[in-house]
Motif scaffolding. Sequence first.
Motif, mmCIF file in Angstrom:
data_model
loop_
_atom_site.group_PDB
_atom_site.id
_atom_site.type_symbol
_atom_site.label_atom_id
_atom_site.label_comp_id
_atom_site.label_asym_id
_atom_site.label_seq_id
_atom_site.Cartn_x
_atom_site.Cartn_y
_atom_site.Cartn_z
ATOM 1 N N ASP A 117 0.836 -1.213 0.000
ATOM 2 C CA ASP A 117 0.000 0.000 0.000
ATOM 3 C C ASP A 117 0.868 1.259 0.000
ATOM 4 O OD1 ASP A 117 -2.242 -1.594 -0.061
ATOM 5 O OD2 ASP A 117 -2.718 -1.337 2.072
ATOM 6 N N LYS A 118 1.950 1.256 0.778
ATOM 7 C CA LYS A 118 2.851 2.421 0.810
ATOM 8 C C LYS A 118 3.534 2.617 -0.547
ATOM 9 C CE LYS A 118 2.085 3.955 4.818
ATOM 10 N NZ LYS A 118 1.320 5.197 4.921
ATOM 11 N N GLU A 173 1.231 4.284 -2.890
ATOM 12 C CA GLU A 173 1.076 5.717 -2.636
ATOM 13 C C GLU A 173 2.180 6.497 -3.354
ATOM 14 O OE1 GLU A 173 1.096 6.429 1.575
ATOM 15 O OE2 GLU A 173 -0.695 5.200 1.907
ATOM 16 N N GLN A 174 3.345 5.865 -3.513
ATOM 17 C CA GLN A 174 4.506 6.523 -4.103
ATOM 18 C C GLN A 174 4.575 6.350 -5.621
ATOM 19 O OE1 GLN A 174 7.781 4.641 -2.079
ATOM 20 N NE2 GLN A 174 6.997 5.175 -0.073
#
Length: 125
Positions: free
Chosen positions: A31-32, A35-36
């Motif tokens: 998920d992180k 986001e990037q």
Amino acid sequence: MKDEVVPTKTEMDVLQVLWQYGPSTVRFVHDKLNEQKQAVIYTSTLKLMQVMKEKGMLDRDETNMKHIYSANLVEEKVKGSLLGRFVDSMYNGSPSSLMVALLGNDKTSAEELKKIKDLLDNMDK
């Protein structure tokens, strides 16, 4: 574990998440990363982290239902090694040449220059 582990760009992305947030599930790291970046596929993140474990870059805690991964590599050591390689290859091993390039860069703000000056002043003490 070998000291000279050189993570790829995608491996560094995973390590950055684990260094910032600590031990995490594949889902959290995935998920992180999303986001990037755009559209990282979950199974690709899972496979990457499994390979990183096999390489010794990550550790996996399997005591709970969810597997928790953590970084086996020390952030400062990896970044220091990568920086050393960069300085050697791009600036003939000269830290002063690197600093001249950084200080002349458009991205170096007055605030950043002050931080660098303070750091250098404190090194002399």
